[in-house]
Enzyme design. Structure first.
Site, PDB file in Angstrom:
ATOM      1  N   HIS A   1       0.714  -1.410  -0.080  1.00 64.05           N
ATOM      2  CA  HIS A   1       0.004   0.164  -0.088  1.00 64.05           C
ATOM      3  C   HIS A   1       0.870   1.189   0.069  1.00 64.05           C
ATOM      4  CE1 HIS A   1      -3.689   2.221   0.015  1.00 64.05           C
ATOM      5  NE2 HIS A   1      -4.230   1.464   0.809  1.00 64.05           N
ATOM      6  N   SER A   2       2.064   1.350   0.365  1.00 63.95           N
ATOM      7  CA  SER A   2       2.986   2.463   0.504  1.00 63.95           C
ATOM      8  C   SER A   2       2.978   2.913  -1.208  1.00 63.95           C
ATOM      9  CB  SER A   2       4.320   2.274   1.120  1.00 63.95           C
ATOM     10  OG  SER A   2       4.906   1.266   0.367  1.00 63.95           O
TER      11      SER A   2
END
Length: 424
Positions: free
Chosen positions: A359-360
């Site tokens: 998700h980063s």
């Protein structure tokens, strides 16, 4: 300038060849179009101090007793008084906003993602399950996997050549910097992780995982005209066949399961792996890959494989959702992952496929559009990527290379502990 454009301007090496696409798609995907609105996108504004304080009081009111609420209101009033601490901090925010396109994004990236210490598996990384894909037999399965792989490589090249049409919302352009989501991986570090980004000219391969074994597969080659081009479909299909043959049994030490651990635990386990130069070389290949492809073994579909919470769900859909989120456990496909990779494509022998996003690297809009491209190209375009012709001389194409590991007793214990932690 976005990080992607900065990397592109610094990269040395062959020019990228525009990928082959279905007839008519060249009208949509044009080199240089991706950032044409970027300079007109407004910076993220700083809300007025009093607006922020009032929203804060509204947010905390349901959580407080009347006495606590009155104390909080007094503290907020003191914080926001003229010349008080609030105005000083507000001015610092305004100064930061002048110097950055988004005063929040760096802090959000750090606090929400990189400093988050729990495992990225389930806690952070979202997944998308696809409709059942063709996989009636091994040949069909391999061709399905090759189509997904080629679609991903083409999408990456469209990003690298800045050929995506800008995203729009209500006729207003959106920032395109999050599409810098390939050739990227998360690296565990004490307290705060970092991102490793590799220029496309140095990242000509993907990593394929089968039964916990890792393989480097080149997907770009240097064409006679000096450009980096997509490897022929026949080569990709042949190499995927070879990978299946080379990994018929589960790996004794599936190193990928370590990426499902608590971030600090994974950092120390990685440090132990790095003591051996063979492991260092293998980690380097994985961390420089464009993306990761997981060739999963099938999962038995029966009532015992479902939880009580999913009893109303279709068995196949539930298993695929779990497969994409975490791999269904160490006895199935959780050992067939590299959860730090920005992008993983999951390709099951039973037709259960999907993708995992670390998700980063990006948010939902970017991930959804990426997956939509794959499905549109493969199933809605009447175009077969495997039918593309190439006159490249096969001798210049590199075969898939199995990555090797030297696992110490300490690392063996790390792997067993990671299995137990994920399954618990």
């Amino acid at each position: 300038m976005s990080s992607l454009r900065a990397l592109a301007s610094q990269a040395r090496g062959p020019k990228l060849q525009f990928p082959a696409l279905p007839p008519g798609w060249e009208k949509k995907y044009k080199p240089g179009e991706m950032y044409r609105h970027q300079n007109s996108i407004p910076k993220l504004p700083v809300p007025p101090l009093q607006q922020t304080l009032q929203k804060y009081l509204i947010a905390v009111k349901p959580l407080l007793t009347e006495e606590e609420l009155q104390k909080t209101k007094a503290a907020v009033e003191e914080f926001g008084r003229p010349g008080g601490v609030g105005e000083v901090l507000q001015q610092k925010l305004l100064e930061r906003a002048e110097a950055h396109d988004s005063w929040l994004s760096e802090w959000w990236q750090t606090v929400a993602y990189m400093a988050f210490r729990l495992p990225v598996t389930v806690n952070v990384s979202p997944a998308i399950g696809y409709p059942r894909q063709p996989a009636e037999d091994t040949e069909t399965y391999i061709k399905t996997a090759a189509r997904h792989l080629l679609a991903t490589v083409k999408w990456n090249l469209l990003i690298q050549t800045e050929s995506l049409p800008p995203d729009m919302y209500r006729e207003k352009p959106l920032c395109m910097s999050q599409y810098d989501m390939y050739c990227k991986t998360r690296i565990p570090c004490p307290s705060i992780d970092i991102t490793r980004k590799t220029p496309i000219n140095e990242s000509r391969h993907v990593v394929v995982i089968r039964n916990g074994h890792f393989f480097k597969l080149d997907v770009l080659y240097e064409a006679p005209n000096g450009e980096l081009a997509v490897c022929p479909p026949t080569h990709i299909v042949h190499q995927l066949h070879n990978i299946l043959k080379a990994a018929p049994e589960p790996a004794e030490y599936p190193v990928g399961i370590l990426t499902s651990e608590h971030r600090d635990t994974w950092f120390h386990a990685r440090e132990r792996l790095l003591k051996d130069p063979t492991n260092t070389a293998s980690l380097d290949v994985i961390e420089q890959a464009q993306s990761v492809f997981c060739l999963d073994k099938p999962h038995p579909y029966n009532s015992s494989s479902l939880t009580a919470h999913s009893k109303f769900s279709d068995s196949h859909s539930t298993v695929i959702a779990n497969r994409c989120l975490h791999g269904n456990g160490s006895q199935y496909n959780s050992t067939n992952r590299w959860f730090d990779a920005a992008n993983q494509t999951v390709l099951g022998e039973d037709g259960g496929c999907g993708s995992i996003l670390e998700h980063s690297a990006a948010d939902g809009v970017t991930s959804i559009r990426t997956n939509q491209f794959t499905l549109d190209l493969l199933y809605r375009s009447n175009y077969d990527v495997l039918a593309e012709h190439s006159a490249v001389e096969p001798s210049i194409l590199q075969p898939a290379e199995k990555l090797e590991w030297n696992i110490s007793p300490e690392s063996a214990r790390d792997i067993e502990t990671a299995k137990k932690n994920l399954d618990s």
